[in-house]
Scaffold this motif. Structure first.
Motif, short mmCIF file in Angstrom:
data_model
loop_
_atom_site.label_atom_id
_atom_site.label_comp_id
_atom_site.label_asym_id
_atom_site.label_seq_id
_atom_site.Cartn_x
_atom_site.Cartn_y
_atom_site.Cartn_z
N ALA A 189 1.58 -11.43 -6.57
CA ALA A 189 0.53 -10.52 -6.92
C ALA A 189 0.18 -9.96 -6.46
N GLY A 190 -0.66 -10.43 -5.70
CA GLY A 190 -1.90 -9.26 -5.04
C GLY A 190 -1.14 -8.15 -3.80
N PHE A 191 -0.48 -8.79 -3.63
CA PHE A 191 0.73 -8.04 -2.09
C PHE A 191 1.42 -7.52 -2.70
N HIS A 192 1.83 -7.02 -4.28
CA HIS A 192 2.87 -6.45 -4.88
C HIS A 192 2.22 -5.44 -4.38
N ALA A 193 0.91 -5.68 -5.31
CA ALA A 193 0.27 -4.10 -6.07
C ALA A 193 -0.63 -3.50 -5.21
N THR A 194 -0.98 -4.48 -3.77
CA THR A 194 -1.69 -3.87 -2.71
C THR A 194 -3.12 -4.18 -3.34
N HIS A 195 -3.49 -5.54 -4.34
CA HIS A 195 -4.19 -5.27 -4.79
C HIS A 195 -5.63 -5.72 -4.33
N VAL A 196 -6.32 -5.22 -3.32
CA VAL A 196 -7.25 -6.29 -2.21
C VAL A 196 -8.45 -7.22 -2.85
N PRO A 197 -8.55 -6.42 -4.28
CA PRO A 197 -9.64 -7.76 -4.34
C PRO A 197 -9.37 -9.37 -4.63
N THR A 198 -8.01 -8.69 -5.46
CA THR A 198 -7.44 -10.11 -5.77
C THR A 198 -6.73 -11.18 -4.07
N LEU A 199 -6.39 -9.93 -3.46
CA LEU A 199 -6.43 -11.09 -2.55
C LEU A 199 -7.42 -11.45 -1.59
#
Length: 634
Positions: free
Chosen positions: A104-114
């Motif tokens: 989900a983090g990669f799909h949304a490019t959400h760095v804090p999640t990653l």
């Protein structure tokens, strides 16, 4: 290892090892696909004001290591308390959940999640580490342990290499790169869970253990627990130093490739590949060189090689001609670069020889009920040493040293650390001497070495042919041996110092020195009561004519009142006439290369005898029969 399983690769065909191997392989690969792809994405594809490309690798590495410091103590308790196969399956299920969040983090490019997933994958590896190394000694016997550890070490570094290469390729795919990484990570996690399902049961070693959830107090308790066994604790420090040493090289490969070797990103990947292959080859060589025993004599050999090639890497990488962004082909076209690659490969190979026997020693000698917690203590130390490695290497670079100079400093420091470890735990040095003598000075063939017990007390009885009989017996035994030896041998230069390091017990004739005689047997009996091995040469002295002399009654005194201690007859063959035996007027060590180098000698181990049935005459007859049947190496 039985005749049906002639080498470590045969373990891949067995359920007790293969599912476990592929589970840990897929986990290591997934770690590195995820971390490397994420690092490249932050470094090259995203523009973040709060996370610069220069800091991305450091932050991701720190977040991954943090759980090792915080939760290793807890994970060690869990691995001792619960069935290890069940725990591995639970950890791999956790990995699927983490990778689903990462997708989900990669799909949304959400760095804090990653970034949160990086920390969670560090937790995953923290939980898996103690289980991994505690599982092996429950499933493999002593003769398989070195080979099994070698396979795991090789598999881990190959997985790291393949994971980083795959992560780099996938994330670089235009537009859909992050989605490809997400699918790969989730797929690897699912595959790992499927292989974990086939891991056989590995029962709890301490089911009554009460979990202490305080990581600080439990970490301190684990370190104190490890210190209780000196050889084990020093091995923990030795392994942690290896990670310190290796982290300096791995962390600096990109800058080393760019600034010193004048290569592009592909050259940095080539350095990682060469290093990983070297580690893998060295790890696999351990079983061959150790003759399928836990052979810690390889550790000093590994330390010597690590220092030699780290120091030579400094000289090989100094004064290279200037260039700009060399491709792999252009890099390999310059002969000077092959020396750099050879140094890296050999440095890594010797690091494999250094680390695998230490892991095997910890697994073999740690108290089974506390094994996972001691391995957890090792993970804590590893993490702290790797953090120290980053800080110290950064300080050296900040002080103006070049990367090759940092490699030189680490190579020299490795010499000092090696000397320190091998002097405070002389068993490493003794085994190294025995290893060299039995494989270089002689061709040493051992028959029925499986008759030497890997645990419990026993009395070893052997004929006495030369001044190095004890050293050869050290090489044959998977465990330390305490020798009853003539007190006069301690006066011989070098050999006397060596036998003092081995804690040999000096004995004198009863008629000339009754106090020393009684003290020797009192000490030897205490050693047996502690469950250790004692060796006695019942002829009382080295033969002067090559024949087997009458056996004296020392064995009877040693086993008197200890009916449960087995007596194991052994025979050294073809040593008479060598440099270390008495010939030519009763003198030894007077004519070097008397029989050349690598001359064949043998040791034949007979079946154990019950102490209650032992007599000197019967023992002598057994040893004589073994000498008759012995065949030297060819």
């Amino acid at each position: 290892m039985s005749a049906h399983h002639p080498n470590q690769f045969a373990l891949l065909g067995q359920r007790r090892f293969a599912p476990f191997f592929w589970t840990q392989f897929l986990g290591a690969a997934n770690d590195n696909v995820f971390k490397f792809a994420f690092t490249l994405m932050v470094t090259y594809q995203l523009q973040l004001s709060w996370l610069s490309p220069q800091m991305a690798g450091l932050v991701i590495g720190a977040l991954f290591i943090l759980p090792f410091v915080l939760f290793s103590a807890t994970s060690g308790q869990l691995a001792d308390k619960y069935d290890k196969a069940r725990l591995m399956r639970w950890v791999k299920s956790l990995e699927i959940a983490i990778m689903a969040l990462a997708a989900a983090g990669f799909h949304a490019t959400h760095v804090p999640t990653l970034l949160a997933c990086v920390c969670l994958m560090g937790l995953h590896s923290t939980l898996f580490g103690p289980v991994k190394y505690a599982y092996l000694p429950q499933q493999l016997n002593e003769r398989e342990l070195t080979g099994g550890n070698g396979m795991v070490e090789m598999g881990t570094f190959v997985a790291i290499l393949l994971g980083q290469l795959a992560g780099g390729v996938l994330v670089d795919t235009p537009v859909v790169g992050p989605q490809h990484v997400a699918c790969a990570c989730l797929g690897l996690a699912v595959l790992g869970r499927l292989t974990a399902q086939a891991i056989p049961a590995s029962p709890s070693t301490d089911p009554a253990l009460k979990i202490n959830w305080n990581p600080v107090t439990e970490t301190w308790r684990n370190l104190k627990l490890a210190r209780g066994q000196l050889a084990v604790f020093r091995s923990l420090l030795g392994i942690s130093w290896m990670w310190f040493f290796g982290a300096v090289f791995l962390a600096n490969f990109p800058a080393f490739a760019k600034e010193v070797l004048h290569g592009g990103p592909q050259v940095a990947s080539l350095l990682l590949a060469v290093f990983s292959v070297g580690i893998g080859i060295g790890s696999l060589l351990c079983e061959l060189l150790s003759r399928r025993h836990v052979e810690i004599g390889l550790v000093p050999l590994g330390a010597i090689g690590m220092s030699v090639f780290a120091i030579d890497l400094y000289f090989a990488s100094t004064g290279l001609p200037p260039a700009e962004g060399l491709s792999v082909a252009a890099f390999l076209a310059q002969p000077a670069h092959w020396r750099v690659l050879a140094d890296l490969a050999l440095l890594a190979l010797f690091a494999g020889l250094y680390s695998v026997p230490m892991y095997a020693l910890i697994q073999l000698r740690a108290v089974p009920t506390h094994r996972a917690r001691i391995i957890a203590a090792n993970n804590i130390l590893n993490a702290l040493f790797m953090i120290a490695s980053s800080v110290i290497a950064g300080a050296l670079l900040g002080a103006g040293l070049s990367i090759p100079q940092v490699f030189l400093v680490v190579g020299i420091a490795n010499v000092l650390v090696g000397i320190y470890i091998f002097l405070i735990v002389p068993e490493y040095l003794l085994r190294f001497v025995a290893f060299v003598l039995s494989r270089i000075a002689y061709r040493f063939k051992i028959t029925h070495d499986e008759r030497i017990p890997v645990s419990g007390a026993a009395v070893l009885v052997c004929n006495h042919v030369s001044f190095v009989d004890a050293v050869l017996l050290m090489a044959a035994s998977p465990r330390p041996i305490r020798f009853l030896m003539d007190h006069q041998i301690f006066r011989i230069p070098v050999l006397g110092w060596l036998f003092r390091l081995a804690k040999a017990i000096p004995v004198a004739p009863q008629k000339t020195d009754p106090a020393t005689y009684e003290a020797a047997f009192s000490t030897a009996r205490a050693v047996l009561q502690d469950g250790e091995l004692v060796c006695i040469f019942p002829e009382g002295a080295i033969t002067r004519d090559g024949t087997l002399q009458p056996f004296k009654g020392g064995v009877m005194k040693l086993v008197d009142g200890m009916p449960g201690v087995p007596v194991i007859p052994m025979a050294l063959g073809n040593l008479w006439g060598s440099f270390f035996s008495r010939v030519e007027g009763g003198k030894a060590m007077v004519k070097p290369l008397r029989r050349g180098i690598w001359s064949p000698v043998s040791l034949t181990v007979g079946p154990a005898m019950a102490a209650a049935t032992v007599t000197p005459e019967d023992l002598r007859e057994r040893v004589a029969d073994l000498l008759t049947s012995a065949t030297p190496a060819r």
